[in-house]
Design a protein around this motif. Structure first.
Motif, PDB file in Angstrom:
ATOM      1  N   LEU A   1      55.608  28.950  42.700  1.00 55.92           N
ATOM      2  CA  LEU A   1      56.185  27.618  42.493  1.00 55.92           C
ATOM      3  C   LEU A   1      57.373  27.685  41.555  1.00 55.92           C
ATOM      4  CD1 LEU A   1      56.150  24.543  42.736  1.00 55.92           C
ATOM      5  CD2 LEU A   1      54.431  24.489  40.898  1.00 55.92           C
ATOM      6  N   LYS A   2      57.274  28.491  40.524  1.00 55.75           N
ATOM      7  CA  LYS A   2      58.375  28.608  39.566  1.00 55.75           C
ATOM      8  C   LYS A   2      59.623  29.183  40.250  1.00 55.75           C
ATOM      9  CE  LYS A   2      59.482  30.571  35.003  1.00 55.75           C
ATOM     10  NZ  LYS A   2      58.987  31.391  33.895  1.00 55.75           N
ATOM     11  N   GLU A   3      59.432  30.197  41.125  1.00 57.34           N
ATOM     12  CA  GLU A   3      60.577  30.791  41.835  1.00 57.34           C
ATOM     13  C   GLU A   3      61.247  29.771  42.752  1.00 57.34           C
ATOM     14  OE1 GLU A   3      58.886  34.069  43.859  1.00 57.34           O
ATOM     15  OE2 GLU A   3      58.655  35.337  42.063  1.00 57.34           O
ATOM     16  N   LYS A   4      60.464  28.995  43.521  1.00 61.71           N
ATOM     17  CA  LYS A   4      61.046  28.014  44.449  1.00 61.71           C
ATOM     18  C   LYS A   4      61.741  26.892  43.680  1.00 61.71           C
ATOM     19  CE  LYS A   4      57.811  28.877  48.241  1.00 61.71           C
ATOM     20  NZ  LYS A   4      58.824  29.491  49.092  1.00 61.71           N
ATOM     21  N   THR A   5      61.181  26.460  42.543  1.00 61.48           N
ATOM     22  CA  THR A   5      61.828  25.412  41.738  1.00 61.48           C
ATOM     23  C   THR A   5      63.184  25.892  41.232  1.00 61.48           C
ATOM     24  OG1 THR A   5      59.650  24.618  41.027  1.00 61.48           O
ATOM     25  CG2 THR A   5      61.557  23.913  39.736  1.00 61.48           C
ATOM     26  N   HIS A   6      63.265  27.132  40.832  1.00 63.76           N
ATOM     27  CA  HIS A   6      64.534  27.688  40.361  1.00 63.76           C
ATOM     28  C   HIS A   6      65.565  27.707  41.500  1.00 63.76           C
ATOM     29  CE1 HIS A   6      67.345  30.081  38.061  1.00 63.76           C
ATOM     30  NE2 HIS A   6      67.358  31.015  39.031  1.00 63.76           N
ATOM     31  N   ARG A   7      65.127  28.084  42.713  1.00 63.75           N
ATOM     32  CA  ARG A   7      66.042  28.112  43.865  1.00 63.75           C
ATOM     33  C   ARG A   7      66.523  26.708  44.218  1.00 63.75           C
ATOM     34  NH1 ARG A   7      70.154  30.027  46.359  1.00 63.75           N
ATOM     35  NH2 ARG A   7      70.061  29.898  48.655  1.00 63.75           N
ATOM     36  N   ILE A   8      65.641  25.716  44.126  1.00 61.08           N
ATOM     37  CA  ILE A   8      66.019  24.325  44.416  1.00 61.08           C
ATOM     38  C   ILE A   8      67.098  23.853  43.447  1.00 61.08           C
ATOM     39  CG2 ILE A   8      65.178  21.930  44.317  1.00 61.08           C
ATOM     40  CD1 ILE A   8      62.507  23.013  45.427  1.00 61.08           C
TER      41      ILE A   8
ATOM     42  N   GLN B   1      67.856  24.352  53.997  1.00 60.74           N
ATOM     43  CA  GLN B   1      67.143  25.235  53.063  1.00 60.74           C
ATOM     44  C   GLN B   1      66.513  24.416  51.930  1.00 60.74           C
ATOM     45  OE1 GLN B   1      69.561  28.511  51.711  1.00 60.74           O
ATOM     46  NE2 GLN B   1      70.564  28.762  53.714  1.00 60.74           N
ATOM     47  N   LEU B   2      67.272  23.449  51.411  1.00 57.67           N
ATOM     48  CA  LEU B   2      66.774  22.626  50.306  1.00 57.67           C
ATOM     49  C   LEU B   2      65.538  21.831  50.737  1.00 57.67           C
ATOM     50  CD1 LEU B   2      67.155  21.546  47.431  1.00 57.67           C
ATOM     51  CD2 LEU B   2      68.656  19.775  48.371  1.00 57.67           C
ATOM     52  N   ILE B   3      65.591  21.261  51.962  1.00 63.45           N
ATOM     53  CA  ILE B   3      64.457  20.478  52.451  1.00 63.45           C
ATOM     54  C   ILE B   3      63.211  21.360  52.590  1.00 63.45           C
ATOM     55  CG2 ILE B   3      63.589  19.181  54.443  1.00 63.45           C
ATOM     56  CD1 ILE B   3      66.497  18.223  54.871  1.00 63.45           C
ATOM     57  N   ALA B   4      63.391  22.594  53.152  1.00 64.67           N
ATOM     58  CA  ALA B   4      62.254  23.505  53.341  1.00 64.67           C
ATOM     59  C   ALA B   4      61.666  23.929  51.993  1.00 64.67           C
ATOM     60  CB  ALA B   4      62.693  24.721  54.146  1.00 64.67           C
TER      61      ALA B   4
ATOM     62  N   ALA C   1      57.488  23.750  47.796  1.00 63.98           N
ATOM     63  CA  ALA C   1      57.157  23.526  46.390  1.00 63.98           C
ATOM     64  C   ALA C   1      56.124  22.409  46.249  1.00 63.98           C
ATOM     65  CB  ALA C   1      58.424  23.177  45.597  1.00 63.98           C
ATOM     66  N   GLY C   2      56.250  21.365  47.071  1.00 65.09           N
ATOM     67  CA  GLY C   2      55.279  20.277  47.014  1.00 65.09           C
ATOM     68  C   GLY C   2      53.887  20.750  47.397  1.00 65.09           C
ATOM     69  N   ILE C   3      53.812  21.641  48.403  1.00 62.28           N
ATOM     70  CA  ILE C   3      52.511  22.165  48.833  1.00 62.28           C
ATOM     71  C   ILE C   3      51.889  23.022  47.721  1.00 62.28           C
ATOM     72  CG2 ILE C   3      51.398  23.718  50.478  1.00 62.28           C
ATOM     73  CD1 ILE C   3      53.473  22.764  52.545  1.00 62.28           C
ATOM     74  N   LEU C   4      52.716  23.893  47.107  1.00 61.80           N
ATOM     75  CA  LEU C   4      52.209  24.762  46.029  1.00 61.80           C
ATOM     76  C   LEU C   4      51.745  23.934  44.835  1.00 61.80           C
ATOM     77  CD1 LEU C   4      54.866  27.627  46.168  1.00 61.80           C
ATOM     78  CD2 LEU C   4      52.493  27.722  46.969  1.00 61.80           C
ATOM     79  N   ASP C   5      52.527  22.915  44.504  1.00 65.85           N
ATOM     80  CA  ASP C   5      52.156  22.073  43.358  1.00 65.85           C
ATOM     81  C   ASP C   5      50.823  21.363  43.625  1.00 65.85           C
ATOM     82  OD1 ASP C   5      52.937  20.887  40.752  1.00 65.85           O
ATOM     83  OD2 ASP C   5      52.908  19.028  41.928  1.00 65.85           O
TER      84      ASP C   5
END
Length: 853
Positions: free
Chosen positions: A361-368, A484-487, A492-496
């Protein structure tokens, strides 16, 4: 119509808003350089009122604007009106029409739709565009459009100016109606011929009707005779059918009585058998009663054992239920402990996986966050791209207009360089060498300015194209980041959600399920479960022992009772036999009596049936052939119906002749009426033709035009010139008695009478001016409008100083007849010849106007 105020914005050369206040002006000179925008003011007036000008559509919009607007305020018949028309580039036009109320506010007169609103304006002014322009406007190059035409063409021009083309429309419509009626007459004559042909068949139709009636009378008589014969045969058949029904009834009675006789005999045999059985039972009555008493004793013992057995089974069942509860409670707790232990394993598994999920989750939040930073410039780049495209389109449109203007300037320069003579072809002044070079120099300067502006626009167009290409690449690149942003946000929502659910499940285990697992392990001690039910089991065992119940003894007594149970039936049979013996004897006597009666009735019925059957057979043998009679009667009826139809058709054919005789008279009357109508329409065609009413109207108008023109021409020529119109001229062939239709303009001056074509220069212009102003007055009178405003957009350059002075005097002469007179010129010496002046100037930001009252 009296102009009061004109407001222009984005209209042709008027880029910025310009307000022209005409309320304090009576006679004014509209001055300014060529191309400054003088005539555009009057284009704005006609466009606002009628939607028409020298240009149309988007060409009316200034190159640097997206829309144009004209607001025109005027007075008419003691009312103040305002018209507002606007147009956006590439879109439609809007139109508002208002009148000023007594309280000073504008009240709407706008109709549902532009065309309906324009019709409302025309209705109030009592003028359309053509009449308004021809009556109130002396446009450049059109003052002499009537006079310079060949004499044979002038009548057509005058007819067009006076709006007489409508009579040609009337003539065409009359001809169309005449042809339609003529065609209708041909159709009616064809119908009349058909009617006459049918009327000639009257004798044949009457003879045919008489013949058919006679045949029908004979056929009807034959059919009635056959009907009577058939009725008699049907009566015989009906009687025969009645007798056959009686025979069938006798047959049914024989069968019924035979059946009853047989049934009664069977009942008699049955009762005799039953009486023998009863008497046999009565002979064994002592043995049956003894066995019955023994069976009653065994039944009493069995009843006591049945009650003890029920209670014994209930106590045993309750004991089994308690043992079952002990086993069920033990199994349930064991299952619950297994389930809680499995859940404990799952909790440990998701606790171990939680750090990996948090790290993902931390990695995907950083990419967003990185993609959102890149997309912050997207809207700015899109705005810059749209601005660049719009700027490029504006520059291209402006250059297209500049190219046309440069081409027009070039043509004017070439025309001026090739000009020879005494008059300038552009302004009408003397064409001296100095004037020619001055005009060419001014046009070259204007052309150079236009060229510089054109080249500057080309440079900006190239820069805009480069910017559009660069910005489009950047925008397209950023567009690819949106999916990419939407995916990433979805992942991230699923992981959270997984993290939150894991934490909740661990907390729920520790607070509830872990404690329950300890309690279940404690309860699974078997001795504790059995202790709860021990007292009840001891009590049940005592009650079972107190019953002293033996299942073997119970079964032995049940078998003994079952063996004696048949004696009950024999005891009941004994009771019934005692009751039934006397009744059976009475029934036997009754059945024997019935048998003797039924046998006698049956013999009588058989005798009657045989006698009637013999009579029916004799009638059947002598009966006529009914199907043959029906066939003959059907053929006769068919022939009768056919003759009835033929009589009806023949009668209808005769009756229709009465209608046809009336129709013949009607068609003849219609043909006569239509022929009369055709003759009238032919007369109207001649009357509506160019030598009919239009010619009479022209003949009536010419004296009025001649009088008006001479009044003005007399002042312009100081009484030296007058004009007259001749509408007929003799042919060169002197033998012809008729005259040639023409419209010659004859001018009389000190040298005598000459045709208009022999005049040129200043004299021709004065004649044109006088005739044109006379036409304006007549045209306004014919339309029912008041000619209150006059606009003269004509060059004065062809006049010498004296001629110009006389034109000024003529304008001042007609001034009392007009509320406003506006004269468009670029001659410096005429600017001060009139009490007011309207200065039009061309600037870098468009045309501007200054009103000097």
């Amino acid at each position: 119509m009296i102009p009061q105020k004109l407001t222009l914005h984005g209209f042709l050369s008027y880029r910025d808003m310009v307000v022209v206040d005409l309320s304090k002006i009576n006679v004014a000179c509209v001055s300014g350089a060529n191309g400054a925008g003088k005539s555009t003011l009057f284009d704005a007036i006609t466009w606002s009122l009628f939607g028409k000008a020298r240009r149309s559509d988007d060409a009316l919009i200034n190159n640097g604007m997206d829309s144009c607007q004209v607001v025109f305020e005027f007075s008419y018949e003691n009312e103040d009106y305002r018209v507002e028309r606007s147009k956006h580039r590439g879109k439609g036009t809007t139109l508002e029409f208002q009148v000023k109320s007594s309280d000073g506010n504008w009240k709407p007169l706008t109709e549902a739709g532009i065309r309906a609103t324009e019709d409302r304006i025309k209705e109030i002014l009592r003028l359309d565009y053509e009449t308004f322009v021809n009556a109130s406007f002396f446009l450049q190059g059109k003052a002499d459009m009537f006079a310079i035409q060949p004499p044979g063409k002038r009548k057509e021009i005058l007819s067009s100016i006076l709006g007489l083309e409508i009579w040609e429309t009337y003539r065409d419509e009359t001809a169309r109606r005449r042809r339609a009626i003529h065609n209708e007459v041909a159709v009616q004559q064809s119908l009349l011929a058909e009617v006459i042909d049918e009327l000639n068949e009257e004798d044949n139709r009457c003879a045919a009707l008489k013949n058919f009636k006679e045949l029908l009378k004979k056929t009807t008589s034959l059919r009635e005779s056959k009907d009577e014969s058939l009725g008699q045969v049907r009566g015989q058949i009906q009687q025969l059918e009645t007798d056959e029904e009686k025979v069938n009834l006798f047959t049914e009675q024989v069968a019924s009585n035979t059946t009853r006789l047989r049934e009664t005999k069977n009942l008699l045999a049955d009762r005799k058998g039953r009486l023998a059985d009863v008497e046999k039972t009565l002979n064994n009555s002592s043995a049956i009663q003894k066995n019955y008493q023994a069976w009653q004793k065994v039944r009493k013992v069995l009843s006591g054992l049945d009650a003890a057995g029920v209670e014994f089974n209930q106590l045993k069942l309750r004991s089994g239920e308690i043992n079952g509860k002990i086993q069920t409670a033990t199994a349930r707790l064991a299952q619950e402990r297994s389930s809680l232990e499995q859940k404990h394993k799952e909790i440990r598994a998701i606790q171990n996986a939680l750090p990996d999920i948090q790290r993902s989750l931390k990695e995907k939040t950083h990419r967003i966050e990185q993609i959102q930073l890149n997309l912050n410039d997207f809207e700015r780049l899109e705005t810059e791209l749209d601005d660049s495209k719009q700027k490029k389109a504006n520059q291209v449109g402006e250059n297209n207009q500049l190219r046309l203007k440069m081409k027009e300037l070039h043509e004017r320069i070439v025309h001026l360089e090739n000009a020879h003579g005494t008059d300038c072809p552009l302004c009408g002044q003397d064409l001296s060498g100095e004037h020619k070079q001055k005009m060419i120099g001014e046009l070259n300067i204007e052309g150079k300015d236009l060229g510089d502006l054109y080249r500057n626009n080309e440079s900006e167009i190239e820069q805009c194209a480069s910017d559009v290409l660069r910005l489009k690449e950047e925008v397209d690149s950023l567009k690819k980041l949106r999916p990419q942003l939407i995916a990433l946000k979805s992942d991230a929502g699923i992981l959270d959600q997984q993290i939150a659910e894991t934490i909740k499940r661990v907390r729920d285990w520790e607070e509830k399920d872990a404690l329950r697992l300890k309690d279940v392990a404690s309860l699974l001690d078997k001795s504790q479960i059995e202790e709860e039910f021990k007292k009840e089991l001891v009590m049940l065992d005592k009650r079972i022992a107190g019953l002293k119940y033996s299942l073997e003894q119970h079964e032995k007594i049940r078998i003994e009772e079952l063996g004696l149970r048949g004696i009950e039936d024999k005891f009941r049979e004994l009771e019934q036999a005692r009751t039934a013996q006397e009744g059976l004897r009475r029934e036997i006597d009754e059945y024997e009596k019935q048998i003797r009666q039924l046998q006698g009735d049956l013999d009588k019925i058989i005798s009657s049936k045989e006698s009637l059957q013999k009579q029916v057979n004799e009638q059947r043998r002598t009966l006529p052939d009914l199907p043959e009679l029906k066939k003959e009667l059907g053929a006769i009826r068919k022939e009768e119906n056919k003759l009835r139809l033929q009589v009806g058709g023949a009668k209808q054919a005769v009756d229709v002749l009465k209608v046809l005789r009336k129709r013949k008279v009607q068609i003849e009357n219609e043909i006569n009426e239509d022929n009369l109508q055709v003759a009238r329409l032919k007369m109207l065609e001649v009357a509506f033709g160019k030598n009919g009413i239009p010619a009479l109207l022209i003949e009536q108008s010419l004296p009025q035009i001649e009088t008006q023109a001479n009044e003005i021409l007399d002042r312009l020529s100081n009484g030296a010139m007058s004009v007259s119109f001749e509408t007929q001229r003799e042919y060169r062939d002197k033998k012809r008695e008729d005259k040639k239709q023409t419209l010659d303009i004859i001018i009389r001056d000190g040298a005598g009478s000459r045709e208009y074509e022999l005049f040129s220069g200043g004299e021709a212009f004065r004649i044109n001016f006088a005739i044109r102003l006379a036409l304006s007055r007549i045209l306004a009178q014919r339309s029912g409008a008041r000619l209150q405003t006059l606009v003269i957009d004509e060059g004065f350059g062809s006049q010498d100083a004296e001629g110009r002075q006389r034109l000024v005097e003529a304008i001042n002469l007609v001034n009392p007849g007009f509320e406003k007179i506006l004269i468009i010129t670029h001659l410096e010496e005429l600017k001060d010849a009139f009490p007011s002046r309207i200065e039009v100037t061309k600037t870098a930001s468009g045309s501007s106007v200054e009103v000097i009252p």
